[in-house]
Scaffold this active site. Structure first.
Site, PDB file in Angstrom:
ATOM      1  N   ASN A 130       0.384  -0.844   5.601  1.00 60.79           N
ATOM      2  CA  ASN A 130       1.207  -0.184   6.466  1.00 60.79           C
ATOM      3  C   ASN A 130       0.766  -0.144   7.914  1.00 60.79           C
ATOM      4  O   ASN A 130      -0.609   0.430   8.132  1.00 60.79           O
ATOM      5  CB  ASN A 130       1.256   1.473   5.977  1.00 60.79           C
ATOM      6  CG  ASN A 130       2.121   1.785   4.710  1.00 60.79           C
ATOM      7  OD1 ASN A 130       3.437   1.961   4.907  1.00 60.79           O
ATOM      8  ND2 ASN A 130       1.732   1.300   3.360  1.00 60.79           N
TER       9      ASN A 130
ATOM     10  N   GLU B 131       0.898  -1.131   0.021  1.00 64.50           N
ATOM     11  CA  GLU B 131      -0.127  -0.131  -0.021  1.00 64.50           C
ATOM     12  C   GLU B 131       0.905   1.043   0.008  1.00 64.50           C
ATOM     13  O   GLU B 131       1.865   1.195   0.534  1.00 64.50           O
ATOM     14  CB  GLU B 131      -0.858  -0.158   1.145  1.00 64.50           C
ATOM     15  CG  GLU B 131      -1.659   1.156   1.509  1.00 64.50           C
ATOM     16  CD  GLU B 131      -2.231   1.218   3.020  1.00 64.50           C
ATOM     17  OE1 GLU B 131      -1.564   1.033   3.778  1.00 64.50           O
ATOM     18  OE2 GLU B 131      -3.527   1.672   3.095  1.00 64.50           O
TER      19      GLU B 131
END
Lengths: 308, 308
Positions: free
Chosen positions: A193, A46
């Site tokens: 994350n 991401e």
């Protein structure tokens, strides 16, 4: 046998000061590794091109927009697309998307082996909050900087199988997997994350966060009989630690490969998409076993309503 | 703190020849243990009063109906209800229910501490098949002997909290937990009879079956921030092994207590129902985070429809 060799390309930390060209250089080095390993598909995290900027509070929209991409590919990422095309490797990665009409999404794309974008997903489940929160040990402002995705959870006939995407916090929601499962998904790829500490419960550290991460990936894979490929941005970004735990989970819910570091690292596994068939024909044969007449609250009601 | 002391009352095997009075005697002995341990609630397995009869193929409905109860309590179970009332302990257990109008359900009940039935659940997700299947190493004829439950997944304000029930295979379906989660459930109690071998995949033995069992309970608990109490009928019934794995899972998805045997065994834990609040207020605050506009397939579509 429908083998798809997947490279889960974990990225180590990206500092606020790092520029996109440097990051793309790191992504290309992982792609070189993936080509040598015979990968068909490489999956990156991401928001792969930048630090995880939602940890920073900003109130000037010009500053915010500096973290977004208005085109994909663009000048910064063109070398990655070119290298992927040369290598004949498909890609998936996440980035912050600013649309021509001014919408902001947390987005990921899927390309085919010619570097052509064949699928786009926009993150549906945005975690965190939209105003500065003094009670948190650090901020998580995804609800401030992004709108919820407007594309649902599509899947694509790609790479010889049925491929879906989701992003980070989406993986904690069983609805994510199920909507794709109902379209016959065979592999879900996602980046994340994930802070190594719960900003609202400091005693919840990396070990517990990894436990929840694995639990969601493994149950989502098993309950929909699909491969799941989850790729971290890991390590300490500007003082803020992120968990690793890049992993590939088979349709039986088992972890078959997992990263060993918090740095740039390629995790490779040859996934047989036909391994999804047994579960889909037996215990999770939805057509025989699901009872939608009793699921109404799931789509009728967003929040909790207590019984009378 | 809202402590609820729960006794998960695993039963060892019940042979086909065992009668209900013998089984109720065993249940009362576990209730005696539970009273000594200060339990508020004792949870017994699915189909607690008999062997797991759906492994036997029957084509005479008189034989089938012999495994069912037409009243609850009835002569066989009255001593259990009486003992529970004396002890001031609430009960939940499963049995095969034959209604006055001839419907057959795989049912569980919840009583209050006076032995009064306050909740009834009928198993929604019936596994297995409805005709003799010569390809299986043994039969699993729940779809032959039962109709799918017609009561949905209600929850009850009981014992100072919000309590829900499901049964066995229901625990593999995230919809089960979510429908109760959307009603604010704080504890889900369930019983199960799970063969230690997959009848369609003989290399899948007890270890893998326990892995899937834990995965579903733990993810369901975490993703809805609820306690889950799961109680086995365990051991070898007429030559057919069942897994154990009676356990209590906290709202963080962690196993806090687990059985050690395949015999009658009481697993006790004091569960603080307020431990459900953190998850419900933060990462799984459904009102803030769920996006029902993208979940439509879950209730619109029973089986898989592949993309075009």
């Amino acid at each position: 046998m429908r083998q798809l060799v997947v490279g889960a390309a974990q990225l180590g930390p990206i500092q606020k000061a790092d520029n996109r060209a440097d990051v793309v250089g790191r992504m290309i080095r992982l792609l070189d590794d993936a080509e040598r390993a015979g990968c068909d598909l490489v999956v990156y995290p991401e928001l792969a091109l930048t630090t995880f900027f939602p940890r920073w509070y900003m109130d000037d929209q010009v500053d915010v927009d500096g973290w977004f991409e208005t085109d994909m590919p663009n000048d910064a990422t063109a070398p990655l697309f070119t290298r992927a095309r040369e290598a004949g490797v498909a890609l998936s990665f996440g980035y912050a998307e600013l649309t021509p009409d001014g919408h902001h999404f947390n987005t990921s794309i899927l390309t085919d082996k010619t570097g052509t974008i064949v699928g786009k997903y926009r993150k549906v489940h945005l975690p965190g909050h939209d105003q500065f929160d003094p009670d948190r040990t650090f901020q998580h402002l995804e609800k401030r900087y992004f709108e919820p995705g407007d594309l649902g959870f599509p899947v694509w006939n790609a790479l010889g199988g049925v491929i879906g995407m989701c992003i980070c916090n989406d993986r904690r929601w069983p609805e994510t997997y199920r909507v794709m499962g109902l379209q016959g998904v065979e592999m879900i790829v996602l980046g994340f994350n994930t802070p190594a500490v719960n900003s609202q419960k400091s005693e919840e550290g990396a070990e517990k966060r990894l436990f929840h991460h694995r639990l969601c990936l493994q149950s989502g894979a098993y309950q929909n009989s699909t491969w799941v490929v989850a790729v971290a941005k890991a390590g300490i970004e500007d003082g803020h630690p992120l968990i690793g735990g890049t992993m590939i989970v088979n349709p039986n819910g088992e972890i078959v490969a997992e990263s060993q570091s918090l740095e740039d690292e390629l995790v490779v596994h040859s996934c047989d998409l036909d391994d999804t068939q047994f579960g889909k024909r037996t215990i999770f044969d939805f057509a025989r076993h699901r009872r939608i007449e009793h699921y109404g609250l799931i789509t009728r009601q967003t929040g909790v309503k207590a019984p009378n």
